[in-house]
Design a protein around this motif. Sequence first.
Motif, PDB file in Angstrom:
ATOM      1  N   VAL A  99      96.568 -14.312  33.703  1.00 10.68           N
ATOM      2  CA  VAL A  99      97.745 -15.181  33.604  1.00 10.68           C
ATOM      3  C   VAL A  99      98.881 -14.462  32.883  1.00 10.68           C
ATOM      4  N   SER A 100      98.545 -13.750  31.817  1.00  9.03           N
ATOM      5  CA  SER A 100      99.547 -13.011  31.057  1.00  9.03           C
ATOM      6  C   SER A 100     100.205 -11.937  31.927  1.00  9.03           C
ATOM      7  N   ASN A 101      99.399 -11.215  32.699  1.00 12.83           N
ATOM      8  CA  ASN A 101      99.942 -10.168  33.585  1.00 12.83           C
ATOM      9  C   ASN A 101     100.849 -10.762  34.659  1.00 12.83           C
ATOM     10  N   ARG A 102     100.414 -11.872  35.261  1.00 16.16           N
ATOM     11  CA  ARG A 102     101.226 -12.514  36.296  1.00 16.16           C
ATOM     12  C   ARG A 102     102.538 -13.036  35.701  1.00 16.16           C
ATOM     13  N   TRP A 103     102.466 -13.597  34.494  1.00 19.25           N
ATOM     14  CA  TRP A 103     103.673 -14.087  33.826  1.00 19.25           C
ATOM     15  C   TRP A 103     104.660 -12.935  33.634  1.00 19.25           C
ATOM     16  N   GLU A 104     104.147 -11.808  33.170  1.00 13.88           N
ATOM     17  CA  GLU A 104     105.016 -10.656  32.922  1.00 13.88           C
ATOM     18  C   GLU A 104     105.623 -10.137  34.224  1.00 13.88           C
ATOM     19  N   GLU A 105     104.843 -10.080  35.304  1.00 19.29           N
ATOM     20  CA  GLU A 105     105.366  -9.630  36.596  1.00 19.29           C
ATOM     21  C   GLU A 105     106.477 -10.558  37.100  1.00 19.29           C
ATOM     22  N   GLN A 106     106.224 -11.859  37.028  1.00 19.75           N
ATOM     23  CA  GLN A 106     107.208 -12.826  37.505  1.00 19.75           C
ATOM     24  C   GLN A 106     108.460 -12.811  36.630  1.00 19.75           C
ATOM     25  N   LEU A 107     108.269 -12.662  35.346  1.00 19.41           N
ATOM     26  CA  LEU A 107     109.398 -12.600  34.419  1.00 19.41           C
ATOM     27  C   LEU A 107     110.274 -11.383  34.707  1.00 19.41           C
ATOM     28  N   LYS A 108     109.645 -10.230  34.929  1.00 21.62           N
ATOM     29  CA  LYS A 108     110.402  -9.019  35.253  1.00 21.62           C
ATOM     30  C   LYS A 108     111.155  -9.187  36.564  1.00 21.62           C
ATOM     31  N   SER A 109     110.527  -9.821  37.545  1.00 22.53           N
ATOM     32  CA  SER A 109     111.179 -10.059  38.825  1.00 22.53           C
ATOM     33  C   SER A 109     112.418 -10.956  38.652  1.00 22.53           C
ATOM     34  N   LEU A 110     112.272 -12.012  37.875  1.00 19.91           N
ATOM     35  CA  LEU A 110     113.392 -12.919  37.620  1.00 19.91           C
ATOM     36  C   LEU A 110     114.504 -12.226  36.838  1.00 19.91           C
ATOM     37  N   MET A 111     114.122 -11.434  35.852  1.00 11.57           N
ATOM     38  CA  MET A 111     115.130 -10.717  35.067  1.00 11.57           C
ATOM     39  C   MET A 111     115.863  -9.686  35.926  1.00 11.57           C
ATOM     40  N   ASP A 112     115.125  -9.016  36.827  1.00 10.10           N
ATOM     41  CA  ASP A 112     115.774  -8.071  37.742  1.00 10.10           C
ATOM     42  C   ASP A 112     116.778  -8.781  38.650  1.00 10.10           C
ATOM     43  N   ALA A 113     116.412  -9.964  39.137  1.00 11.04           N
ATOM     44  CA  ALA A 113     117.320 -10.729  39.995  1.00 11.04           C
ATOM     45  C   ALA A 113     118.578 -11.125  39.230  1.00 11.04           C
ATOM     46  N   CYS A 114     118.417 -11.576  37.984  1.00  6.64           N
ATOM     47  CA  CYS A 114     119.585 -11.953  37.160  1.00  6.64           C
ATOM     48  C   CYS A 114     120.483 -10.744  36.908  1.00  6.64           C
ATOM     49  N   ALA A 115     119.871  -9.603  36.585  1.00  9.04           N
ATOM     50  CA  ALA A 115     120.649  -8.390  36.345  1.00  9.04           C
ATOM     51  C   ALA A 115     121.377  -7.959  37.618  1.00  9.04           C
ATOM     52  N   HIS A 116     120.699  -8.073  38.755  1.00  7.41           N
ATOM     53  CA  HIS A 116     121.310  -7.699  40.030  1.00  7.41           C
ATOM     54  C   HIS A 116     122.527  -8.580  40.325  1.00  7.41           C
ATOM     55  N   ILE A 117     122.398  -9.875  40.116  1.00  2.56           N
ATOM     56  CA  ILE A 117     123.517 -10.793  40.363  1.00  2.56           C
ATOM     57  C   ILE A 117     124.680 -10.474  39.430  1.00  2.56           C
ATOM     58  N   SER A 118     124.388 -10.313  38.153  1.00  2.00           N
ATOM     59  CA  SER A 118     125.439 -10.028  37.178  1.00  2.00           C
ATOM     60  C   SER A 118     126.153  -8.720  37.501  1.00  2.00           C
ATOM     61  N   ASN A 119     125.381  -7.674  37.781  1.00  3.53           N
ATOM     62  CA  ASN A 119     125.974  -6.370  38.097  1.00  3.53           C
ATOM     63  C   ASN A 119     126.766  -6.422  39.397  1.00  3.53           C
ATOM     64  N   HIS A 120     126.242  -7.134  40.385  1.00  2.60           N
ATOM     65  CA  HIS A 120     126.934  -7.229  41.670  1.00  2.60           C
ATOM     66  C   HIS A 120     128.301  -7.895  41.513  1.00  2.60           C
ATOM     67  N   MET A 121     128.370  -8.939  40.711  1.00  4.84           N
ATOM     68  CA  MET A 121     129.649  -9.617  40.514  1.00  4.84           C
ATOM     69  C   MET A 121     130.647  -8.689  39.813  1.00  4.84           C
ATOM     70  N   ARG A 122     130.170  -7.931  38.833  1.00  3.08           N
ATOM     71  CA  ARG A 122     131.050  -7.022  38.103  1.00  3.08           C
ATOM     72  C   ARG A 122     131.529  -5.881  39.012  1.00  3.08           C
ATOM     73  N   VAL A 123     130.609  -5.305  39.785  1.00  5.52           N
ATOM     74  CA  VAL A 123     130.967  -4.197  40.672  1.00  5.52           C
ATOM     75  C   VAL A 123     131.911  -4.669  41.773  1.00  5.52           C
ATOM     76  N   THR A 124     131.650  -5.852  42.329  1.00  2.00           N
ATOM     77  CA  THR A 124     132.506  -6.389  43.381  1.00  2.00           C
ATOM     78  C   THR A 124     133.928  -6.577  42.865  1.00  2.00           C
ATOM     79  N   LYS A 125     134.064  -7.140  41.690  1.00  4.38           N
ATOM     80  CA  LYS A 125     135.387  -7.342  41.089  1.00  4.38           C
ATOM     81  C   LYS A 125     136.089  -5.992  40.891  1.00  4.38           C
ATOM     82  N   LYS A 126     135.341  -4.994  40.396  1.00  4.31           N
ATOM     83  CA  LYS A 126     135.934  -3.677  40.157  1.00  4.31           C
ATOM     84  C   LYS A 126     136.373  -3.030  41.476  1.00  4.31           C
TER      85      LYS A 126
END
Length: 163
Positions: A99-126
């Motif tokens: 359960v701990s391993n799955r939580w960490e995998e899913q958390l990393k996936s969600l954090m990567d998605a958030c970072a991707h969205i944030s970076n994409h908005m910044r790069v698009t604006k630039k």
Amino acid sequence: MAWDEWERLKADALQRQQGSTQMQLNELDGGGGSGGPGRPDAYGGLKVANDGLTKIGKAAFGLYNQLWDKARVAVPSSDSAAADLSKQGFALSPGLKHVSNRWEEQLKSLMDACAHISNHMRVTKKLHDNDEGYIQRQMSSIAALDAGFDERVGAPGGKKKEE
């Protein structure tokens, strides 16, 4: 625009064209008369005004930070509990570790998605800001070039003075 309105506009344009022997340029007066060299804003501007996208980027960045600060706390304590249960001989420890391993995998996936969205908005604006700057430089160059070909001594529209 309705179809009948389109047909009426086409007929009006054709009638004006047939009734006129003069040349007509299709342009929109920007209110300041004919341009001349000046800021490209006089011709219009490329604007990227997507405040909603900026808000989405900021929200994604905020969520990323919250996930980093708050959601990662469960992994070390779960891993520690799984190791402690294993030392004591409980059969529950491999399940808790899974359960701990799955939580960490899913958390990393969600954090990567958030970072991707944030970076994409910044790069698009630039990128759009860079495009706007490029277009302004090109339009400014065209205006300067156009002014260089104007060999009149007097005001635009007047006759050239003979020397």
